[in-house]
Design an enzyme around this catalytic site. Sequence first.
Site, PDB file in Angstrom:
ATOM      1  N   SER A 135     -22.214   4.207  37.949  1.00 29.40           N
ATOM      2  CA  SER A 135     -21.043   4.531  37.139  1.00 29.40           C
ATOM      3  C   SER A 135     -20.287   5.701  37.741  1.00 29.40           C
ATOM      4  O   SER A 135     -20.884   6.596  38.361  1.00 29.40           O
ATOM      5  CB  SER A 135     -21.544   4.906  35.746  1.00 29.40           C
ATOM      6  OG  SER A 135     -20.527   5.509  35.008  1.00 29.40           O
ATOM      7  N   TYR A 161     -27.517   9.971  29.777  1.00 29.90           N
ATOM      8  CA  TYR A 161     -27.203   8.645  30.323  1.00 29.90           C
ATOM      9  C   TYR A 161     -26.678   8.782  31.746  1.00 29.90           C
ATOM     10  O   TYR A 161     -27.161   8.128  32.683  1.00 29.90           O
ATOM     11  CB  TYR A 161     -26.162   7.922  29.442  1.00 29.90           C
ATOM     12  CG  TYR A 161     -25.487   6.782  30.168  1.00 29.90           C
ATOM     13  CD1 TYR A 161     -26.198   5.621  30.477  1.00 29.90           C
ATOM     14  CD2 TYR A 161     -24.155   6.868  30.591  1.00 29.90           C
ATOM     15  CE1 TYR A 161     -25.599   4.586  31.179  1.00 29.90           C
ATOM     16  CE2 TYR A 161     -23.550   5.835  31.287  1.00 29.90           C
ATOM     17  CZ  TYR A 161     -24.271   4.703  31.582  1.00 29.90           C
ATOM     18  OH  TYR A 161     -23.682   3.682  32.290  1.00 29.90           O
ATOM     19  N   LYS A 165     -28.233   7.658  35.839  1.00 34.49           N
ATOM     20  CA  LYS A 165     -27.578   6.954  36.957  1.00 34.49           C
ATOM     21  C   LYS A 165     -27.689   7.791  38.233  1.00 34.49           C
ATOM     22  O   LYS A 165     -27.982   7.281  39.312  1.00 34.49           O
ATOM     23  CB  LYS A 165     -26.096   6.690  36.643  1.00 34.49           C
ATOM     24  CG  LYS A 165     -25.860   5.712  35.508  1.00 34.49           C
ATOM     25  CD  LYS A 165     -26.324   4.314  35.846  1.00 34.49           C
ATOM     26  CE  LYS A 165     -26.123   3.340  34.708  1.00 34.49           C
ATOM     27  NZ  LYS A 165     -26.918   2.115  34.863  1.00 34.49           N
TER      28      LYS A 165
HETATM   29  P1  NAD Z   1     -25.057  -4.023  27.876  1.00 37.46           P
HETATM   30  O1  NAD Z   1     -25.794  -3.145  26.922  1.00 37.46           O
HETATM   31  O2  NAD Z   1     -24.057  -4.970  27.330  1.00 37.46           O
HETATM   32  O3  NAD Z   1     -26.117  -4.860  28.755  1.00 37.46           O
HETATM   33  C1  NAD Z   1     -27.357  -4.326  29.164  1.00 37.46           C
HETATM   34  C2  NAD Z   1     -28.433  -5.382  28.879  1.00 37.46           C
HETATM   35  O4  NAD Z   1     -29.690  -4.852  29.318  1.00 37.46           O
HETATM   36  C3  NAD Z   1     -28.568  -5.707  27.401  1.00 37.46           C
HETATM   37  O5  NAD Z   1     -28.475  -7.115  27.208  1.00 37.46           O
HETATM   38  C4  NAD Z   1     -29.952  -5.164  27.012  1.00 37.46           C
HETATM   39  O6  NAD Z   1     -30.563  -5.990  26.034  1.00 37.46           O
HETATM   40  C5  NAD Z   1     -30.689  -5.162  28.362  1.00 37.46           C
HETATM   41  N1  NAD Z   1     -31.735  -4.144  28.507  1.00 37.46           N
HETATM   42  C6  NAD Z   1     -31.668  -2.812  28.262  1.00 37.46           C
HETATM   43  N2  NAD Z   1     -32.829  -2.219  28.558  1.00 37.46           N
HETATM   44  C7  NAD Z   1     -33.655  -3.178  29.032  1.00 37.46           C
HETATM   45  C8  NAD Z   1     -34.995  -3.177  29.503  1.00 37.46           C
HETATM   46  N3  NAD Z   1     -35.737  -2.072  29.557  1.00 37.46           N
HETATM   47  N4  NAD Z   1     -35.549  -4.351  29.915  1.00 37.46           N
HETATM   48  C9  NAD Z   1     -34.827  -5.505  29.871  1.00 37.46           C
HETATM   49  N5  NAD Z   1     -33.554  -5.560  29.418  1.00 37.46           N
HETATM   50  C10 NAD Z   1     -32.974  -4.409  29.004  1.00 37.46           C
HETATM   51  O7  NAD Z   1     -24.384  -3.073  28.962  1.00 37.46           O
HETATM   52  P2  NAD Z   1     -23.263  -3.447  30.033  1.00 37.46           P
HETATM   53  O8  NAD Z   1     -21.981  -2.863  29.578  1.00 37.46           O
HETATM   54  O9  NAD Z   1     -23.339  -4.871  30.368  1.00 37.46           O
HETATM   55  O10 NAD Z   1     -23.764  -2.566  31.262  1.00 37.46           O
HETATM   56  C11 NAD Z   1     -24.607  -3.110  32.265  1.00 37.46           C
HETATM   57  C12 NAD Z   1     -24.981  -2.000  33.233  1.00 37.46           C
HETATM   58  O11 NAD Z   1     -23.795  -1.452  33.787  1.00 37.46           O
HETATM   59  C13 NAD Z   1     -25.733  -0.848  32.574  1.00 37.46           C
HETATM   60  O12 NAD Z   1     -26.712  -0.384  33.464  1.00 37.46           O
HETATM   61  C14 NAD Z   1     -24.655   0.196  32.376  1.00 37.46           C
HETATM   62  O13 NAD Z   1     -25.184   1.487  32.360  1.00 37.46           O
HETATM   63  C15 NAD Z   1     -23.779  -0.041  33.606  1.00 37.46           C
HETATM   64  N6  NAD Z   1     -22.373   0.412  33.411  1.00 37.46           N
HETATM   65  C16 NAD Z   1     -21.634  -0.123  32.394  1.00 37.46           C
HETATM   66  C17 NAD Z   1     -20.325   0.323  32.210  1.00 37.46           C
HETATM   67  C18 NAD Z   1     -19.471  -0.225  31.096  1.00 37.46           C
HETATM   68  O14 NAD Z   1     -18.416   0.353  30.828  1.00 37.46           O
HETATM   69  N7  NAD Z   1     -19.841  -1.314  30.437  1.00 37.46           N
HETATM   70  C19 NAD Z   1     -19.780   1.290  33.058  1.00 37.46           C
HETATM   71  C20 NAD Z   1     -20.570   1.803  34.086  1.00 37.46           C
HETATM   72  C21 NAD Z   1     -21.876   1.338  34.270  1.00 37.46           C
HETATM   73  N1  UFG Z   2     -10.584   7.379  23.756  1.00 41.79           N
HETATM   74  C1  UFG Z   2      -9.820   7.647  22.646  1.00 41.79           C
HETATM   75  N2  UFG Z   2     -10.212   7.110  21.457  1.00 41.79           N
HETATM   76  C2  UFG Z   2     -11.318   6.329  21.323  1.00 41.79           C
HETATM   77  C3  UFG Z   2     -12.089   6.042  22.484  1.00 41.79           C
HETATM   78  C4  UFG Z   2     -11.707   6.594  23.690  1.00 41.79           C
HETATM   79  O1  UFG Z   2      -8.828   8.357  22.725  1.00 41.79           O
HETATM   80  O2  UFG Z   2     -11.631   5.892  20.207  1.00 41.79           O
HETATM   81  C5  UFG Z   2     -10.164   7.933  25.057  1.00 41.79           C
HETATM   82  C6  UFG Z   2     -11.209   8.856  25.664  1.00 41.79           C
HETATM   83  O3  UFG Z   2     -11.042  10.166  25.189  1.00 41.79           O
HETATM   84  C7  UFG Z   2     -10.910   8.697  27.161  1.00 41.79           C
HETATM   85  C8  UFG Z   2     -10.399   7.257  27.285  1.00 41.79           C
HETATM   86  O4  UFG Z   2     -10.006   6.868  25.973  1.00 41.79           O
HETATM   87  O5  UFG Z   2      -9.871   9.550  27.492  1.00 41.79           O
HETATM   88  C9  UFG Z   2     -11.461   6.308  27.785  1.00 41.79           C
HETATM   89  O6  UFG Z   2     -12.634   6.469  26.991  1.00 41.79           O
HETATM   90  P1  UFG Z   2     -13.869   5.463  27.063  1.00 41.79           P
HETATM   91  O7  UFG Z   2     -14.886   5.956  26.086  1.00 41.79           O
HETATM   92  O8  UFG Z   2     -13.388   4.066  26.927  1.00 41.79           O
HETATM   93  O9  UFG Z   2     -14.378   5.616  28.562  1.00 41.79           O
HETATM   94  P2  UFG Z   2     -14.977   6.882  29.326  1.00 41.79           P
HETATM   95  O10 UFG Z   2     -14.160   7.050  30.562  1.00 41.79           O
HETATM   96  O11 UFG Z   2     -15.111   8.056  28.455  1.00 41.79           O
HETATM   97  O12 UFG Z   2     -16.465   6.429  29.681  1.00 41.79           O
HETATM   98  C10 UFG Z   2     -16.849   5.082  29.910  1.00 41.79           C
HETATM   99  C11 UFG Z   2     -18.310   4.930  29.487  1.00 41.79           C
HETATM  100  C12 UFG Z   2     -19.189   5.720  30.417  1.00 41.79           C
HETATM  101  C13 UFG Z   2     -18.947   5.266  31.831  1.00 41.79           C
HETATM  102  C14 UFG Z   2     -17.479   5.436  32.175  1.00 41.79           C
HETATM  103  C15 UFG Z   2     -17.210   4.926  33.553  1.00 41.79           C
HETATM  104  O13 UFG Z   2     -18.492   5.366  28.145  1.00 41.79           O
HETATM  105  O14 UFG Z   2     -20.533   5.486  30.101  1.00 41.79           O
HETATM  106  O15 UFG Z   2     -16.671   4.734  31.242  1.00 41.79           O
HETATM  107  O16 UFG Z   2     -17.579   3.600  33.670  1.00 41.79           O
HETATM  108  F1  UFG Z   2     -19.688   5.982  32.669  1.00 41.79           F
END
Ligand code: NAD
Ligand code: UFG
Length: 364
Positions: A135, A161, A165
Site C-alpha cells: 500500500s 495496519y 505492510k
Molecule cells: P478485503 O478485506 O476485501 O479482502 C481480504 C480477504 O482476506 C477477505 O476476504 C478476508 O476474509 C481474507 N482474510 C483476512 N485474513 C485472512 C487470513 N488470516 N487467512 C485467510 N484469509 C484471510 O480487502 P481488500 O480491499 O480486497 O484488500 C486486499 C489486500 O490489499 C489486503 O492485503 C489489503 O491490505 C491490501 N490493500 C487494499 C487497499 C484497498 O484500498 N482496498 C489498498 C492498499 C492495499
Molecule cells: N474522506 C472524507 N470523508 C470520508 C472518507 C474519506 O473526507 O468519509 C477523505 C479522507 O480524509 C481522504 C480522502 O477522502 O482525504 C480519501 O480517504 P480514504 O479513507 O478513502 O483513503 P485513504 O487515502 O485515507 O486510505 C486508503 C486506505 C488505506 C490505504 C490507502 C492507500 O484506507 O488503508 O488508501 O491505498 F493504505
Amino acid sequence: MMGRLVFVTGAAGYVGSHCVLEFLVNGYDVIVIDNLVNCVITDGNELPESLIRVQHLTGKKIKQFIDGDLRDSHLLDSIFANNDIDVVIHFAGLKAVGESIDKPLLYYDNNIIGTINLLKTMKKYKVDKLVFSSSSTVYGEPEQLPITEHFPTGQNCTNPYGRTKYMLEEIMKDVCRASPDWSIISLRYFNPVGAHFSGDIGEQPNGEPKNLMPYITQVAVGVRQELKVFGNDYKTSDGTCIRDYLHIEDLAVGHLKAIDKIYNNNFPGFHAINLGTGRGYTVLEVIRAFEVATGVKVPYKIVGRRPGDACAVYADARLAQEVLEWKATRGLQDMCSSAWKWQQKNPNGYRSKINIVQILLSKL
Ligand code: NAD
Ligand code: UFG
C-alpha cells in the site's frame, strides 16, 4: 500459459475477486484460500458470493476453494503438498486502519504471522514466486510529490495496519537476500475504487464505510444522510486532501501483468512497484465527478481533519509502465459510474434482503 496454477490468498475480498476474474479470463488456473472474516457466504454454498459471481461472469471454474486461515500451517502444508503451485498472489489480511489502532496484536498476528507461515510453506515446497498486496500507506506523509518507489518507507506510518505492510516488505527483502532465486513483486496500491463494469462484483464495506468512495455511493443511494468531508484547510487548490484514485479493473490488470512478469521472465529479487494513475484529485473534485457521472447529488458538510490524514498523496507511476508495461487506462468518471452501478444493483452488497432478514431473525 494455459494451465498455470496460481494460489490466491484472500481471493473472496474486494481486490482479490476482481483479480481472480482477470486471472481466469486470461487462462490461469486458480486455487483459493479465504477464512471468510470479511466476505459473505450463504448457507449451503461452497463458495463466497463474490466468487460465485466471478465464476458466473467468466464462465470458468475456480479449481478449488479452501475455507481456511493462513495461520494454520498444517492446512497450508497440505495445500502445497497436493498442488503444483507456480505463483502465489497474497491478498489475505486485515485492512481497517482504525481497528488496527484498537487491536494491534490482532493485526500483527493475522497479517505478519499469516504471511510468515505462507513464506515458510512456499520455501519448503520450492515455490519462489510471489505477488504481494502492499500500500502507498508505507510512505506516510511524503516530503515530495509524486511518490517514487525510492522514497523512504516505514518512517511515517501512522497506524499498525500500515506498519504490517512495511514490516512484511522488509521480511520479504530479507527472504530474497537469503535466497537469490526468489522473485517477489510488492504492489503498492494507491486508492483503488470502483467496481467491475457489470456492477455484479464490488466493494462491500463492513458497517459504516471508512473510505471515501463507498461513503459517497451510500449517501447517493440514501443509506446515509450526508458525507463528512474531513478538513478544508489543507494546502491544496480547494483545501481538501488529494489522493491518487485508481480503477479496480486497472488494478486487476496490474496484477495480471505482475504474474506474467515473474512467470515469464527471469526477475529475481524483491521489487516494489507503485500502482496508481500518477494524478491526484481533491475530495471535492471526486464529489463533483461523481455527480457528473451519475446525475445524483451528494450532500456533504465540511468537518474537522481526520487524524493521520496526509495532505496529498499521488504516485509516480512510471516504474509500472517500464517494468510491467502497465498503465491505468480508466478515468475518475469511470470509477464513479462503476461504483454507482454496483451500489444500485446491490444496495446491501453481497447480502440479499432475505439474508438480512434471516440474520435479524436468528438474533431474536
Ligand atoms: P478485503 O478485506 O476485501 O479482502 C481480504 C480477504 O482476506 C477477505 O476476504 C478476508 O476474509 C481474507 N482474510 C483476512 N485474513 C485472512 C487470513 N488470516 N487467512 C485467510 N484469509 C484471510 O480487502 P481488500 O480491499 O480486497 O484488500 C486486499 C489486500 O490489499 C489486503 O492485503 C489489503 O491490505 C491490501 N490493500 C487494499 C487497499 C484497498 O484500498 N482496498 C489498498 C492498499 C492495499
Ligand atoms: N474522506 C472524507 N470523508 C470520508 C472518507 C474519506 O473526507 O468519509 C477523505 C479522507 O480524509 C481522504 C480522502 O477522502 O482525504 C480519501 O480517504 P480514504 O479513507 O478513502 O483513503 P485513504 O487515502 O485515507 O486510505 C486508503 C486506505 C488505506 C490505504 C490507502 C492507500 O484506507 O488503508 O488508501 O491505498 F493504505
